[in-house]
Design a protein around this motif. Sequence first.
Motif, PDB file in Angstrom:
ATOM      1  N   TYR A   8       0.850  -1.192   0.000  1.00 32.59           N
ATOM      2  CA  TYR A   8       0.000   0.000   0.000  1.00 32.59           C
ATOM      3  C   TYR A   8       0.886   1.243   0.000  1.00 32.59           C
ATOM      4  N   THR A   9       0.295   2.371  -0.300  1.00 34.17           N
ATOM      5  CA  THR A   9       1.016   3.649  -0.203  1.00 34.17           C
ATOM      6  C   THR A   9       0.612   4.359   1.079  1.00 34.17           C
ATOM      7  N   ASP A  10       1.377   5.398   1.431  1.00 39.42           N
ATOM      8  CA  ASP A  10       1.127   6.067   2.708  1.00 39.42           C
ATOM      9  C   ASP A  10      -0.222   6.794   2.732  1.00 39.42           C
ATOM     10  N   GLY A  11      -0.786   7.126   1.558  1.00 39.29           N
ATOM     11  CA  GLY A  11      -2.104   7.764   1.539  1.00 39.29           C
ATOM     12  C   GLY A  11      -3.180   6.889   2.129  1.00 39.29           C
ATOM     13  N   PHE A  12      -2.950   5.582   2.102  1.00 34.65           N
ATOM     14  CA  PHE A  12      -3.935   4.644   2.643  1.00 34.65           C
ATOM     15  C   PHE A  12      -3.933   4.681   4.177  1.00 34.65           C
ATOM     16  N   ILE A  13      -2.773   4.524   4.756  1.00 32.46           N
ATOM     17  CA  ILE A  13      -2.718   4.467   6.220  1.00 32.46           C
ATOM     18  C   ILE A  13      -2.833   5.854   6.859  1.00 32.46           C
ATOM     19  N   GLU A  14      -2.602   6.919   6.068  1.00 34.69           N
ATOM     20  CA  GLU A  14      -2.692   8.277   6.604  1.00 34.69           C
ATOM     21  C   GLU A  14      -4.054   8.925   6.340  1.00 34.69           C
TER      22      GLU A  14
ATOM     23  N   TYR B 153      -5.926   6.636   9.817  1.00 43.50           N
ATOM     24  CA  TYR B 153      -6.385   5.253   9.694  1.00 43.50           C
ATOM     25  C   TYR B 153      -5.387   4.306  10.358  1.00 43.50           C
ATOM     26  N   GLY B 154      -4.126   4.430   9.979  1.00 40.73           N
ATOM     27  CA  GLY B 154      -3.041   3.761  10.686  1.00 40.73           C
ATOM     28  C   GLY B 154      -2.821   2.288  10.347  1.00 40.73           C
ATOM     29  N   TYR B 155      -1.675   1.782  10.827  1.00 42.17           N
ATOM     30  CA  TYR B 155      -1.266   0.403  10.561  1.00 42.17           C
ATOM     31  C   TYR B 155      -2.133  -0.597  11.298  1.00 42.17           C
ATOM     32  N   ASP B 156      -2.513  -0.260  12.526  1.00 44.05           N
ATOM     33  CA  ASP B 156      -3.276  -1.216  13.330  1.00 44.05           C
ATOM     34  C   ASP B 156      -4.638  -1.509  12.704  1.00 44.05           C
ATOM     35  N   LYS B 157      -5.300  -0.482  12.198  1.00 41.95           N
ATOM     36  CA  LYS B 157      -6.624  -0.687  11.611  1.00 41.95           C
ATOM     37  C   LYS B 157      -6.510  -1.482  10.312  1.00 41.95           C
ATOM     38  N   LEU B 158      -5.455  -1.204   9.542  1.00 41.13           N
ATOM     39  CA  LEU B 158      -5.217  -1.980   8.329  1.00 41.13           C
ATOM     40  C   LEU B 158      -5.036  -3.461   8.676  1.00 41.13           C
ATOM     41  N   LYS B 159      -4.229  -3.716   9.660  1.00 38.90           N
ATOM     42  CA  LYS B 159      -3.973  -5.098  10.095  1.00 38.90           C
ATOM     43  C   LYS B 159      -5.244  -5.746  10.623  1.00 38.90           C
ATOM     44  N   GLU B 160      -6.043  -4.977  11.333  1.00 41.46           N
ATOM     45  CA  GLU B 160      -7.292  -5.501  11.914  1.00 41.46           C
ATOM     46  C   GLU B 160      -8.263  -5.951  10.824  1.00 41.46           C
ATOM     47  N   VAL B 161      -8.396  -5.144   9.767  1.00 44.77           N
ATOM     48  CA  VAL B 161      -9.314  -5.501   8.677  1.00 44.77           C
ATOM     49  C   VAL B 161      -8.814  -6.730   7.937  1.00 44.77           C
ATOM     50  N   VAL B 162      -7.509  -6.802   7.677  1.00 50.83           N
ATOM     51  CA  VAL B 162      -6.953  -7.966   6.987  1.00 50.83           C
ATOM     52  C   VAL B 162      -7.160  -9.224   7.832  1.00 50.83           C
ATOM     53  N   ALA B 163      -6.982  -9.113   9.154  1.00 55.07           N
ATOM     54  CA  ALA B 163      -7.160 -10.262  10.045  1.00 55.07           C
ATOM     55  C   ALA B 163      -8.572 -10.831   9.951  1.00 55.07           C
ATOM     56  N   LYS B 164      -9.553  -9.968   9.689  1.00 54.70           N
ATOM     57  CA  LYS B 164     -10.946 -10.421   9.587  1.00 54.70           C
ATOM     58  C   LYS B 164     -11.278 -11.021   8.229  1.00 54.70           C
ATOM     59  N   THR B 165     -10.378 -10.842   7.256  1.00 58.52           N
ATOM     60  CA  THR B 165     -10.697 -11.272   5.892  1.00 58.52           C
ATOM     61  C   THR B 165      -9.692 -12.283   5.355  1.00 58.52           C
ATOM     62  N   LEU B 166      -8.965 -12.982   6.222  1.00 56.99           N
ATOM     63  CA  LEU B 166      -7.927 -13.917   5.779  1.00 56.99           C
ATOM     64  C   LEU B 166      -8.477 -15.058   4.940  1.00 56.99           C
ATOM     65  N   HIS B 167      -9.707 -15.397   5.163  1.00 55.37           N
ATOM     66  CA  HIS B 167     -10.317 -16.518   4.449  1.00 55.37           C
ATOM     67  C   HIS B 167     -10.855 -16.122   3.073  1.00 55.37           C
ATOM     68  N   LEU B 168     -10.809 -14.815   2.747  1.00 52.92           N
ATOM     69  CA  LEU B 168     -11.383 -14.326   1.496  1.00 52.92           C
ATOM     70  C   LEU B 168     -10.349 -14.295   0.379  1.00 52.92           C
TER      71      LEU B 168
ATOM     72  N   ALA C  75     -12.721  -5.052   0.828  1.00 53.23           N
ATOM     73  CA  ALA C  75     -13.000  -4.809   2.247  1.00 53.23           C
ATOM     74  C   ALA C  75     -12.145  -3.667   2.781  1.00 53.23           C
ATOM     75  N   LEU C  76     -10.880  -3.640   2.400  1.00 52.74           N
ATOM     76  CA  LEU C  76      -9.988  -2.567   2.844  1.00 52.74           C
ATOM     77  C   LEU C  76     -10.417  -1.215   2.262  1.00 52.74           C
ATOM     78  N   ILE C  77     -10.769  -1.186   0.977  1.00 47.37           N
ATOM     79  CA  ILE C  77     -11.190   0.071   0.336  1.00 47.37           C
ATOM     80  C   ILE C  77     -12.468   0.588   0.981  1.00 47.37           C
ATOM     81  N   ASP C  78     -13.428  -0.291   1.209  1.00 45.24           N
ATOM     82  CA  ASP C  78     -14.692   0.125   1.829  1.00 45.24           C
ATOM     83  C   ASP C  78     -14.465   0.672   3.231  1.00 45.24           C
ATOM     84  N   ASP C  79     -13.564   0.036   3.975  1.00 47.91           N
ATOM     85  CA  ASP C  79     -13.334   0.459   5.354  1.00 47.91           C
ATOM     86  C   ASP C  79     -12.651   1.821   5.415  1.00 47.91           C
TER      87      ASP C  79
END
Length: 685
Positions: A615-621, A636-651, A659-663
């Motif tokens: 990702y680029t910094d515009g995403f986490i900032e 938005y930050g690194y933690d929230k990015l990691k949190e969303v990915v953790a919920k979608t590992l099976h996708l 999911a990341l773009i929507d969030d």
Amino acid sequence: MIDALKTPRFNYLCLGAGSISYIIFAILQMLSFSGSDQAFAYPIMGLLYAIFFVGYLFYFQNLADKIEMYNVEQLIKYALVLQLLPAIIGTVFKFLISPSHSGWLEVFLDSLFHVIMTISFIVTLSLFKKLILFKKEPSAKLIWRIFIGGLVLSALFSLNSLFNIPTLIVTIVYIIITILSALLSYNIKWIAFLNYKSKWICLALFLALKLLLILNAYYLFKIDHVNAFKVSSFVYESAIIFSGVFVAIYASTSFFGILFNIPIAKVLDDRETEFNSIQQMQEIIGDDINKKEIFEKLLNISLNNTKSIAGWVANSRKEKNIKFFNKRNITDDTLFPIDGIINVLTSTSKYYDQIYVPNIQKDDSFMHVDEQYKSFVFFPIVYQNKLIGKMVLLKNSVNGFDEYMIRLVKTYIEQTVLALSKVELIQTAIDSAKMREELDIARNVQKKLLPEQMPLTESFEIAAHSEPASEVGGDYYDYYQINDHQYAVVIGDVSGKGTSAAFHMAEMKGIFQALVQLDPDPKSFIAKANSAIHKCFEKGVFITLVYLLIDTRKKEVLYSRAGHCPILHYSNADKTLGYLKDEGMGLGILSNALYEPHIEVYKMTFAEGDIIVMYTDGFIEARSSKSNNTKEIDQYGYDKLKEVVAKTLHLSALEIKNALIDDVNEYQKDVGSFDDNTLVVVRFK
């Protein structure tokens, strides 16, 4: 209730009832004159007279309400014609009928005089209603309705012989009508909207109307008409008398109101002309308008409203050669000496004040000026603290310009400057539209620089997204299939924003596509890319990126990070999700000799279910609305990015990306994007 009295059916009913009632009334009046004993008909005649008066009153009142647009002069002319008819009949009755003659002709003329007189007063009353309720003020409407109600009651007093109405009630009604007449007579606000010429015309019309009213009043009280009622003549004719009295009072009030307004009417007309001139200055802006046309309009309006005999307007930025746009009634032999003196006087002026010379002939500086010019005034045209034009007006009289004229021309100049600013804004808007169109083209071109589809192999799948903060941006991602088992994937972020960043992004596209075909090894690629960027890009511009080399045969990934955001990696075997905090420096910051020690290449193996998120910094900032309400920036930050990915590992990779773009969009929905936003998700099978 009031609306029900204004329907067409009710109006026609009033007209019909009034007309039939008066016909029967006239017949009974003739029978009474014939000498037959018709005493029983007197109460009926009183009722018929009341129906006639009230019916016609309501009909013409409602008819007047339907007149939406009207001319004051025309209304008064109508009233004048209406009063002329009974005056003619009264004259015939008075001077052409022998006083000793008593017959049907006398009775007929008497009856005709009174019906025409009554109708003329009723219609004139209705016409005056349009003037009285000119501003449609609620208080005036209420008083008018009560006044009409009083006239209706006074008409019903003709039934006095039948009901013997108490004198006190009659007196109270008459007093109320008189008071209301006085109050309504001062509703003459329409006078203020007449111009100078119209005031004189209306004054003459009201004078003629007053004379006719006096004549008709004379005939009304002096003609020895047939009195059909056994009651007093005043009670019998009270409705028509009060109608006529009000018409006379209002005509008098209007006459004197206009008379007292005439002295200032010319001044008001001049002010209206001046105001219209300002409006004209505001209306000259169009698609094809230019400075020359604006200046010419300014000169014409200023000459007309100051009664100047000559003048000119010129473009000026204190250049040596001034191009005169327009001049009136002045030769170059007179113009250039005056302009030269003005240039000398304004060369030391900081604020470009106007210059007024009340007597040219007494000033030695103007000895070569034509003797017909006695005074002049110079006005600078200043826009954004710059002298963009000049205007000079001349008169053939000493002290020809007063303070008011000078202020007036300054107002016109202010409007001119406003017009010029509008022209500039229009041109800016046109340029902006062209720029917008060009940016749209650039946006489409930039989108084409990014791959439309990412590779889908038996070993992995990739999903990507990129959204610039404005029309174009500096984020970049791409891939290249080197052979049947090797794939190069890159994501980068150019420093800066907008068109310059987009231009460098396009250059990065060329660098990637060229180098990846020569030597896909991450270290070699990073070194050569840094060299190209350091030589081609201007100083201070750099690019951060992550370069991946995926080998599906070896089940491994070689990657190098050049100062970019850390990769988010999920290992399915270890069930761990975390950031790979590898070293690296952005491309273009240092020359190759100094840069190569900072290049690091890392390796990791992959298995089914492993995930890589870049990702680029515009995403986490990305910011939320909370950032606007607090001193700290809520990102938005690194933690929230990691949190969303953790919920979608099976996708799938596409579903994780969505999911990341929507969030992140939901997170920044109230404030929008501040930076380009790019995301690449790789999921191994």
